[in-house]
Design an enzyme around this catalytic site. Structure first.
Site, PDB file in Angstrom:
ATOM      1  NE  ARG A  15      -3.501  -2.357   2.674  1.00 56.37           N
ATOM      2  CZ  ARG A  15      -4.194  -2.693   3.765  1.00 56.37           C
ATOM      3  NH1 ARG A  15      -4.206  -1.872   4.810  1.00 56.37           N
ATOM      4  NH2 ARG A  15      -4.862  -3.835   3.800  1.00 56.37           N
ATOM      5  CG  ASP A  70     -11.088  -4.923   0.977  1.00 51.03           C
ATOM      6  OD1 ASP A  70     -11.421  -4.366   2.042  1.00 51.03           O
ATOM      7  OD2 ASP A  70     -10.277  -5.872   0.941  1.00 51.03           O
ATOM      8  CG  ASP A 114     -11.583  -7.311   3.872  1.00 50.08           C
ATOM      9  OD1 ASP A 114     -11.894  -6.160   4.247  1.00 50.08           O
ATOM     10  OD2 ASP A 114     -10.389  -7.664   3.716  1.00 50.08           O
ATOM     11  CB  THR A 165      -1.851  -8.642  13.016  1.00 53.23           C
ATOM     12  OG1 THR A 165      -2.206  -8.396  14.375  1.00 53.23           O
ATOM     13  CG2 THR A 165      -2.759  -7.835  12.117  1.00 53.23           C
ATOM     14  CD  GLU A 192      -8.272  -9.054  11.087  1.00 53.31           C
ATOM     15  OE1 GLU A 192      -7.179  -9.638  11.166  1.00 53.31           O
ATOM     16  OE2 GLU A 192      -8.622  -8.388  10.108  1.00 53.31           O
ATOM     17  CB  SER A 231      -8.696  -4.724  12.927  1.00 58.52           C
ATOM     18  OG  SER A 231      -8.310  -5.943  12.321  1.00 58.52           O
ATOM     19  CE  LYS A 252      -9.757  -8.061   6.930  1.00 52.59           C
ATOM     20  NZ  LYS A 252      -8.385  -8.568   6.854  1.00 52.59           N
TER      21      LYS A 252
END
Length: 576
Positions: free
Chosen positions: A103, A393, A395, A460, A487, A489, A500
């Site tokens: 990214r 996105d 997820d 993670t 998770e 997050s 996910k």
């Protein structure tokens, strides 16, 4: 005009446009990099992505040099004018993928050779991991953020030039991340297929997940391997090493742009041996969800008096899938959806489904900004029964009931404890494994122990869950399916795909609510999210934790903080 005359006219125009560009001061020009221009264009930025380029003049010149407006390739057009070329390049620093791909600011990706360098390194790594054999079929899709379509065009040319035979791109180029995983795992040559029958050997996903999009914001690319799972560390480490030693990339010259909005089934012949096919974005993902849930039962429950729902797509890729599933399949009214039209800049919002950035949904659910009940709401019965949100996105997920916020860690534990409500799990006698990321609370651990379910704690990164979900397929190990993981997050998922899946979590909660209300007569108050969670706490206890988000932190400074933690609290003596 005859071809020679056209060439002379374009050359003369190039000279004129070049003189005009030279005369324009930086303050008058657009600070916009060279996206949309072919690699061979004389006006393509050749230095940093921040180089000032007058895009309108450049586009005008490029249009003339092509013989008209920016031309798109016909679905029947032969590839005889396309030429595979090897373009010299130099390594670009900083291409080490993180927990979920690479990214960067979008202007970095729009710089000269940036996408090409990364994709060529990715292909070389994939070929190496495939025993030296070129891959046959690749999916390319993105979350619709700024630069999505342009990058897809560039990537397709590089893939075709390298000899990949089949390149599948969803109509519009937009697909949620879990949907890409479903295509990899399910799609056969005719478009259908069951889990495990997919013929694609990988997927290139253009997303920066929950990060903002648009000019000056983020863009990213990640790679999913042949089982639909995010590439592991061995792959991404090898990819990074290749970016440091790259000297050339392959692409196709003289290739018009493809129409990504073309009807499903449209094909483009980029080379005599490489074909792009526009595929249905929904079919394989919808099949995956229908293998998990009883859509008839959910449709019936969604029509009950007392049930209503609000879904916030945050202008990301998940919005169009929510429309397809929640409205077209389950019959919920269109008014149940908000911000479900994908936008390149996500409507200038931060597409992260948490209490801060999903503030409009939070308010609609009768919640205060901290997740507690809004003291100004007098009648919770007038609130929607279920609220949910996706990220950029598609997820991640946020789950809320009327005046009640469900933490991601509690959501995982509740789904685990209520596996009988979910046909995917109930049809196979329950869960064979669950996992959570290290920062998540131990709420899942307590339920797993009470239920006798193996529970894992991972670093993670969803790729670590992928290793567990595909333990048998990848390592000839134990089969932990059906499998649940998540998770703190705001990520939850199962082994129906290897990512996910925000919409899966929403349907899981609808299923739990449906099961909890089987004995509730029409006209009586429905059992709500709050009732289910508080009963869970009474049985298992409540786990508290706090998450802090530090955004826009300099990478070097962040690494120094982590080094200090490792040296002082992990490797060192914490008392010092």
């Amino acid at each position: 005009l005859e071809p020679v005359a056209t060439m002379k006219f374009a050359t003369a125009t190039a000279a004129l446009a070049g003189a005009l560009l030279a005369a324009i001061s930086p303050s008058e020009a657009f600070a916009r990099p060279s996206f949309g221009l072919p690699p061979s264009s004389p006006l393509r930025s050749s230095s940093s992505p921040s180089q000032v380029v007058n895009y309108d003049a450049a586009f005008f010149l490029d249009s003339i040099s092509r013989g008209g407006s920016s031309r798109k390739m016909s679905s029947t057009e032969e590839a005889t004018t396309n030429e595979v070329v090897s373009v010299p390049t130099t390594p670009i620093e900083g291409m080490r993928p993180g927990t979920s791909g690479l990214r960067k600011k979008v202007e970095v990706w729009m710089g000269e050779n940036y996408v090409e360098n990364f994709i060529q390194s990715l292909i070389d790594t994939a070929v190496e991991s495939n025993g030296g054999k070129m891959l046959d079929t690749i999916v390319v899709a993105g979350d619709g953020r700024y630069y999505n379509s342009d990058a897809i065009q560039t990537i397709a040319r590089v893939l075709a030039a390298n000899g990949i035979k089949n390149i599948w791109i969803p109509q519009t180029g937009i697909m949620s991340t879990p949907a890409v995983s479903a295509v990899i795992r399910r799609r056969t040559a005719d478009g259908s297929g069951n889990d495990g029958e997919g013929v694609a050997q990988g997927g290139i996903v253009l997303t920066a997940s929950h990060n903002p999009g648009g000019p000056g914001e983020d863009f990213g690319i990640k790679y999913n391997e042949g089982l639909g799972q995010p590439a592991g560390e061995d792959f991404t480490d090898a990819l990074y090493e290749k970016t440091l030693n790259l000297s050339s990339y392959k692409t196709i010259s003289n290739s018009p742009e493809m129409d990504l909005d073309a009807p499903v089934g449209t094909t483009y012949q980029l080379t005599p041996t490489s074909t792009v096919t526009i595929i249905d974005p929904f079919q394989n993902y919808l099949d995956a969800l229908k293998s998990c849930f009883d859509f008839d039962a959910l449709r019936t429950f969604g029509a009950r008096d007392g049930f209503s729902m609000v879904f916030d797509g945050m202008h990301g890729a998940g919005g169009k899938f929510a429309q397809r599933v929640l409205v077209e399949e389950l019959g919920l009214p269109p008014s149940s959806l908000m911000r479900c039209n994908p936008l390149p800049d996500f409507g200038k919002c931060h597409p992260d489904p948490n209490l801060t950035y999903a503030s409009e949904l939070v308010k609609k659910m009768g919640l205060a900004p901290d997740g507690g009940p809004d003291p100004n709401v007098e009648d919770e019965s007038a609130l929607p029964a279920l609220g949910a949100a996706n990220d950029g996105d598609g997820d991640r997920n946020l789950i809320a009931g009327a005046g009640f916020f469900v933490t991601p860690s509690d959501s995982m534990a509740l789904i685990c404890d209520n596996w009988e409500s979910i046909p995917q799990f109930a049809s196979k006698g329950g869960l064979n494994g669950v996992a959570r990321s290290m920062p998540s609370s131990a709420a899942l651990d307590v339920v797993a122990e009470a239920r006798g379910i193996p529970c894992f704690v991972t670093p993670t990164g969803w790729k670590f869950f992928g290793n567990l979900m595909s333990s048998k397929e990848s390592f000839d190990g134990k089969d932990y399916g059906p499998f649940l993981c998540g998770e703190e997050s705001f990520g939850t998922g199962s082994d129906h795909v290897r990512e996910k899946d925000g919409l899966w979590a929403v349907l899981a909660w609808m299923s739990i609510l449906s099961k909890a209300n089987e004995g509730v007569a029409d006209g009586e108050a429905l059992v709500g999210v709050k009732d289910i969670v508080t009963s869970h706490w009474a049985k298992y206890g409540r786990h508290f934790y706090c998450r802090y988000d530090y955004e826009g932190v300099d990478s070097d400074d962040a690494n120094k903080v982590m080094d200090t933690i490792r040296e002082s609290f992990v490797d060192g003596d914490a008392s010092s």
